[in-house]
Design an enzyme around this catalytic site. Structure first.
Site, PDB file in Angstrom:
ATOM      1  N   TYR A   7     -21.034  -1.721  11.984  1.00 17.15           N
ATOM      2  CA  TYR A   7     -19.962  -1.324  12.911  1.00 17.15           C
ATOM      3  C   TYR A   7     -19.939   0.182  13.138  1.00 17.15           C
ATOM      4  CZ  TYR A   7     -18.823  -6.015  11.409  1.00 17.15           C
ATOM      5  OH  TYR A   7     -18.917  -7.341  11.104  1.00 17.15           O
ATOM      6  N   THR A  66      -3.928  -4.418   2.898  1.00 17.04           N
ATOM      7  CA  THR A  66      -2.572  -4.647   2.381  1.00 17.04           C
ATOM      8  C   THR A  66      -1.501  -4.090   3.308  1.00 17.04           C
ATOM      9  OG1 THR A  66      -2.658  -2.632   1.033  1.00 17.04           O
ATOM     10  CG2 THR A  66      -3.350  -4.687  -0.028  1.00 17.04           C
TER      11      THR A  66
END
Ligand SMILES: *[C@@H]1O[C@H](CO)[C@@H](O)[C@H](O)[C@H]1NC(C)=O
Ligand SMILES: *[C@@H]1O[C@H](CO)[C@@H](O)[C@H](O)[C@H]1NC(C)=O
Ligand SMILES: *[C@@H]1O[C@H](CO)[C@@H](O)[C@H](O)[C@H]1NC(C)=O
Length: 343
Positions: A181, A255
């Site tokens: 990426y 998270t």
């Protein structure tokens, strides 16, 4: 006449695209989340609401491979095929080995430290790249950001728990897969996108050298308020790693919203230390700008999420090996793991 009519259609079509893109444009809500209820003012979604307020974040509610988790050491499986983690900070042959005790030179990096209102965040500059590989990784991953989570009291602050116990804080080194990426944003939503190295923080008399650069009074007080930023140079990234090659790894998620399940977590099997004074300075950071009321940044923690049959692997050889993962989960092994782990 025809040309004007066509032009009208084109403009009109663009206009319609704009309108239809509006209702699900995630940008509107992108910053609209929090860890805690605010004392005054309007509703801001806390972790249990993240997945409900924005359809782009629904993994936060329905995802089954979410992070953080509680690491039950009795659920860990020794994986003899996990190689050591390799840290690469200078291209060519400048591999930083703690054992070699080499000069800081090739390992030096810089970055900008921010108060994002939610975390202390050190974003690495693009001139000195740090890659990691090995361990559970099949690709090389580039360090993008170092993020700190910490508690308002010593018994809380880490996102991950160890046998139900929290630590006073957690350092998260967030890396993205630069082989597949082009940047972090792209990787965060893609398979095998992220690797997050997590290191627990504990309080001691002396401080980890790297954290000392970030948390000494001269530095940390520059980012007291939201959006404050401070440039740090000459950092030696290997110094943030505790002296251990043991780690625990599992597949999970970011998270924070949008909670994409693209992260491989690596938890180092030793904490790093900061002083009581440094911990105190962290608790004095505000989530707000100077003109607003003081709200401590501490307790910037997402609660633990269900493990859901995931496998927690480790390179700690506790002398009886678990077999294949995850079917033969070793539940009742008698073992001695690293002494620190059981404390
Ligand atoms: C990290 O990987 C990139 C892309 O392969 C490479 O250009 C760079 O030199 C690597 N950096 C280090 C420190 O190895
Ligand atoms: C990341 O990469 C994608 C795809 O190459 C590109 O469209 C996007 O603008 C980049 N984002 C940033 C923040 O650089
Ligand atoms: C794990 O430890 C056992 C007992 O000490 C040893 O026999 C075995 O070779 C070790 N396995 C690996 C992969 O190191």
């Amino acid at each position: 006449m025809d040309i004007i009519w066509e032009l009208f259609i084109i403009l009109h079509a663009n206009f319609l695209t704009c309108i239809s893109a509006q209702p699900n444009a995630p940008k509107i809500h992108e910053g609209w989340w929090a860890y805690k209820e605010v004392v005054q003012g309007s509703f801001v979604p806390v972790p249990s609401f993240w997945g409900l307020v924005n359809s782009a974040w629904n993994l936060c509610s329905v995802g089954k491979r979410q992070s953080p988790i509680n690491i039950e050491t009795s659920h860990m499986i020794f994986d003899p095929f996990l190689t050591p983690i390799r840290l690469n900070t200078g291209g060519r042959k400048n591999i930083c080995h703690r054992e070699e005790g080499n000069a800081a030179g090739p390992c030096q990096v810089g970055g900008t430290m921010y108060n994002t209102g939610r975390h202390v965040s050190l974003r690495m500059d693009k001139e000195h790249l740090v890659n990691i590989s090995g361990g559970p990784m099949t690709y090389s991953h580039r360090l993008e950001e170092i993020r700190l989570h910490f508690g308002s009291e010593d018994g809380q602050g880490s996102e991950h728990l160890l046998n139900g116990q929290a630590f006073t804080g957690e350092v998260q080194l967030i890396h993205y897969n630069h082989e597949l990426y082009t940047n972090y944003t792209e990787a965060a939503k893609s398979p095998n996108g992220l690797v997050i190295v997590s290191i627990f923080m504990k309080i001691a008399e002396t401080s980890n050298a790297f954290l000392n650069r970030m948390l000494n009074r001269d530095t940390i007080t520059r980012i007291t308020y939201k959006n404050d930023a401070y440039l740090l140079t000459g950092l030696n990234i290997e110094e943030i790693y505790p002296e251990t090659s043991s780690f625990i790894t599992y597949d999970g998620s970011m998270t924070i919203p949008p909670c994409f399940e693209t992260a491989t977590w690596i938890l180092m099997n030793k904490p790093v230390y900061i002083t009581r004074m440094q911990m105190h300075s962290l608790r004095l950071l505000s989530q707000n700008q100077p003109s607003q009321i003081f709200l401590s940044m501490s307790d910037n923690i997402r609660p633990v999420q269900p493990l859901n049959n995931r496998c927690i692997r480790t390179n700690i050889n506790f002398s009886m090996q678990g077999k294949d993962c995850p079917n033969n989960r070793a539940q009742k092994l008698q073992y001695r793991v690293n002494e620190w782990l059981l404390k």
